[in-house]
Motif scaffolding. Structure first.
Motif, PDB file in Angstrom:
ATOM      1  N   PHE A  49       0.849  -1.198   0.000  1.00  0.00           N
ATOM      2  CA  PHE A  49       0.000   0.000   0.000  1.00  0.00           C
ATOM      3  C   PHE A  49       0.878   1.239   0.000  1.00  0.00           C
ATOM      4  N   SER A  50       0.300   2.322  -0.477  1.00  0.00           N
ATOM      5  CA  SER A  50       0.970   3.621  -0.507  1.00  0.00           C
ATOM      6  C   SER A  50      -0.045   4.665  -0.057  1.00  0.00           C
ATOM      7  N   VAL A  51       0.266   5.365   1.033  1.00  0.00           N
ATOM      8  CA  VAL A  51      -0.661   6.335   1.608  1.00  0.00           C
ATOM      9  C   VAL A  51       0.019   7.698   1.658  1.00  0.00           C
ATOM     10  N   PRO A  52      -0.483   8.688   0.935  1.00  0.00           N
ATOM     11  CA  PRO A  52       0.111  10.025   1.023  1.00  0.00           C
ATOM     12  C   PRO A  52       0.008  10.572   2.453  1.00  0.00           C
ATOM     13  N   PHE A  53       1.067  11.220   2.906  1.00  0.00           N
ATOM     14  CA  PHE A  53       1.008  11.815   4.239  1.00  0.00           C
ATOM     15  C   PHE A  53      -0.039  12.922   4.311  1.00  0.00           C
ATOM     16  N   HIS A  54      -0.490  13.433   3.172  1.00  0.00           N
ATOM     17  CA  HIS A  54      -1.585  14.400   3.164  1.00  0.00           C
ATOM     18  C   HIS A  54      -2.868  13.804   3.746  1.00  0.00           C
ATOM     19  N   SER A  55      -2.954  12.456   3.774  1.00  0.00           N
ATOM     20  CA  SER A  55      -4.150  11.787   4.295  1.00  0.00           C
ATOM     21  C   SER A  55      -4.076  11.540   5.794  1.00  0.00           C
ATOM     22  N   MET A  56      -3.009  11.990   6.450  1.00  0.00           N
ATOM     23  CA  MET A  56      -2.787  11.642   7.857  1.00  0.00           C
ATOM     24  C   MET A  56      -2.788  12.871   8.750  1.00  0.00           C
ATOM     25  N   PHE A  57      -3.271  12.677   9.972  1.00  0.00           N
ATOM     26  CA  PHE A  57      -3.126  13.656  11.050  1.00  0.00           C
ATOM     27  C   PHE A  57      -3.580  12.976  12.334  1.00  0.00           C
ATOM     28  N   GLY A  58      -3.121  13.509  13.483  1.00  0.00           N
ATOM     29  CA  GLY A  58      -3.501  12.915  14.763  1.00  0.00           C
ATOM     30  C   GLY A  58      -3.026  11.484  14.887  1.00  0.00           C
ATOM     31  N   LEU A  59      -3.832  10.639  15.541  1.00  0.00           N
ATOM     32  CA  LEU A  59      -3.492   9.224  15.693  1.00  0.00           C
ATOM     33  C   LEU A  59      -3.901   8.478  14.434  1.00  0.00           C
ATOM     34  N   VAL A  60      -2.927   7.843  13.783  1.00  0.00           N
ATOM     35  CA  VAL A  60      -3.168   7.115  12.538  1.00  0.00           C
ATOM     36  C   VAL A  60      -2.915   5.627  12.794  1.00  0.00           C
ATOM     37  N   THR A  61      -3.925   4.808  12.574  1.00  0.00           N
ATOM     38  CA  THR A  61      -3.798   3.365  12.742  1.00  0.00           C
ATOM     39  C   THR A  61      -3.983   2.674  11.398  1.00  0.00           C
ATOM     40  N   ILE A  62      -3.018   1.868  11.029  1.00  0.00           N
ATOM     41  CA  ILE A  62      -3.123   0.998   9.855  1.00  0.00           C
ATOM     42  C   ILE A  62      -3.136  -0.427  10.375  1.00  0.00           C
ATOM     43  N   ASP A  63      -4.173  -1.163  10.071  1.00  0.00           N
ATOM     44  CA  ASP A  63      -4.280  -2.511  10.624  1.00  0.00           C
ATOM     45  C   ASP A  63      -4.738  -3.504   9.562  1.00  0.00           C
ATOM     46  N   TYR A  64      -4.451  -4.763   9.841  1.00  0.00           N
ATOM     47  CA  TYR A  64      -4.911  -5.822   8.950  1.00  0.00           C
ATOM     48  C   TYR A  64      -5.011  -7.120   9.723  1.00  0.00           C
ATOM     49  N   GLN A  65      -5.821  -8.002   9.193  1.00  0.00           N
ATOM     50  CA  GLN A  65      -5.915  -9.378   9.676  1.00  0.00           C
ATOM     51  C   GLN A  65      -5.392 -10.294   8.569  1.00  0.00           C
ATOM     52  N   PRO A  66      -4.869 -11.468   8.913  1.00  0.00           N
ATOM     53  CA  PRO A  66      -4.341 -12.364   7.871  1.00  0.00           C
ATOM     54  C   PRO A  66      -5.459 -12.995   7.043  1.00  0.00           C
ATOM     55  N   GLN A  67      -6.111 -12.158   6.241  1.00  0.00           N
ATOM     56  CA  GLN A  67      -7.161 -12.593   5.326  1.00  0.00           C
ATOM     57  C   GLN A  67      -6.669 -12.349   3.902  1.00  0.00           C
ATOM     58  N   TYR A  68      -6.809 -13.366   3.054  1.00  0.00           N
ATOM     59  CA  TYR A  68      -6.162 -13.304   1.748  1.00  0.00           C
ATOM     60  C   TYR A  68      -7.108 -13.702   0.618  1.00  0.00           C
ATOM     61  N   LYS A  69      -6.804 -13.155  -0.551  1.00  0.00           N
ATOM     62  CA  LYS A  69      -7.405 -13.587  -1.809  1.00  0.00           C
ATOM     63  C   LYS A  69      -6.282 -13.897  -2.786  1.00  0.00           C
ATOM     64  N   LEU A  70      -6.586 -14.742  -3.770  1.00  0.00           N
ATOM     65  CA  LEU A  70      -5.667 -15.004  -4.874  1.00  0.00           C
ATOM     66  C   LEU A  70      -5.998 -14.050  -6.024  1.00  0.00           C
ATOM     67  N   TYR A  71      -4.962 -13.551  -6.687  1.00  0.00           N
ATOM     68  CA  TYR A  71      -5.212 -12.725  -7.864  1.00  0.00           C
ATOM     69  C   TYR A  71      -4.451 -13.292  -9.053  1.00  0.00           C
ATOM     70  N   VAL A  72      -4.932 -12.929 -10.252  1.00  0.00           N
ATOM     71  CA  VAL A  72      -4.285 -13.344 -11.500  1.00  0.00           C
ATOM     72  C   VAL A  72      -4.226 -12.142 -12.434  1.00  0.00           C
ATOM     73  N   SER A  73      -3.085 -11.986 -13.094  1.00  0.00           N
ATOM     74  CA  SER A  73      -2.896 -10.972 -14.133  1.00  0.00           C
ATOM     75  C   SER A  73      -2.368 -11.655 -15.379  1.00  0.00           C
ATOM     76  N   SER A  74      -2.860 -11.240 -16.547  1.00  0.00           N
ATOM     77  CA  SER A  74      -2.397 -11.855 -17.795  1.00  0.00           C
ATOM     78  C   SER A  74      -1.026 -11.337 -18.214  1.00  0.00           C
ATOM     79  N   ARG A  75      -0.598 -10.237 -17.600  1.00  0.00           N
ATOM     80  CA  ARG A  75       0.671  -9.629 -17.999  1.00  0.00           C
ATOM     81  C   ARG A  75       1.833 -10.398 -17.381  1.00  0.00           C
ATOM     82  N   THR A  76       2.785 -10.845 -18.210  1.00  0.00           N
ATOM     83  CA  THR A  76       3.944 -11.580 -17.702  1.00  0.00           C
ATOM     84  C   THR A  76       5.249 -10.820 -17.907  1.00  0.00           C
TER      85      THR A  76
END
Length: 242
Positions: A49-76
């Motif tokens: 992920f990429s988050v501009p610091f313009h989007s932040m102020f005060g207390l900033v929490t970034i969190d995640y749970q180990p939940q996943y999906k598979l993705y496919v792209s045709s570009r090799t």
């Protein structure tokens, strides 16, 4: 399910002043997440992920749970600065399971036997002789930009072949002037940063941005992070060289 947290507190005068500087200079907080598996891209690692610091102020929490999906792209043909597009995305999956990817872009359950309980498997059911595809894992993450499944690893998979991919809880954070988006492949760290790992005993890191260098480190008295120098190879840091 465990929730892993990365927190910044820009409430103090010092951190507000630093935040003002990185906002004026157009910096973003960029993260990379580890994974292992065969035929991983040799050119680099997609930004998680990429988050501009313009989007932040005060207390900033970034969190995640180990939940996943598979993705496919045709570009090799993927090089540094290529942005991986998740053309097909599976449903959310439990670790230890597998899916089969079909030519029409659909996923169906199964296709890979004996997937370890910490991994996900994928079988490429496109006809033999069709070009390889780029596949990987996307993890659900909550940032000031919203809550989304975002890609963090990429592998090459031939038709009528299978792969087993294991996500790692190793994280690299960088405050960078680069204007990246999620999926943008990078080879080397663009600015001083830090790396750390989540586990059952450490589920939160309290972080701060340092003056002048904009390096990221932990607050005193909180779980420590390891400094990373600009120019360091991202794949070696988050994937252990795999």
């Amino acid at each position: 399910m465990t929730t892993f947290n990365m927190e910044f507190d820009f409430s103090s005068a010092e951190q507000r002043a630093i935040l003002d500087q990185v906002q004026r200079e157009g910096y973003s907080l960029i993260a990379y997440k580890g994974a292992t598996g065969p035929n991983q891209l040799a050119c680099g690692v997609p930004a998680w992920f990429s988050v501009p610091f313009h989007s932040m102020f005060g207390l900033v929490t970034i969190d995640y749970q180990p939940q996943y999906k598979l993705y496919v792209s045709s570009r090799t043909s993927i090089a540094v600065n290529t942005t991986i597009q998740m053309q097909s995305l599976s449903d959310a999956l439990s670790l230890g399971s597998a899916q089969t990817f079909n030519s029409n872009g659909s996923f169906v359950s199964g296709g890979v036997a004996s997937v370890p309980p910490d991994s996900l498997g994928l079988f490429n059911n496109r006809p033999a002789g069709t070009p390889p595809i780029t596949v990987g894992l996307a993890c659900l993450v909550n940032t000031p930009m919203g809550t989304n499944y975002l890609p963090f690893c990429a592998f090459t998979l031939n038709s009528q072949s299978s792969i087993v991919m294991r996500p790692l809880e190793s994280i690299l954070l960088v405050a960078s002037p680069q204007r990246l988006t999620s999926g943008s492949v990078q080879a080397n760290v663009s600015a001083p940063g830090c790396t750390f790992s989540f586990n059952a005993g450490t589920v939160e890191y309290d972080l701060q941005v340092m003056p002048r260098t904009y390096a990221i480190t932990n607050l005193p008295g909180t779980p420590s992070v390891n400094p990373v120098s600009s120019g360091s190879p991202i794949g070696l840091i988050v994937n252990g060289g795999n």
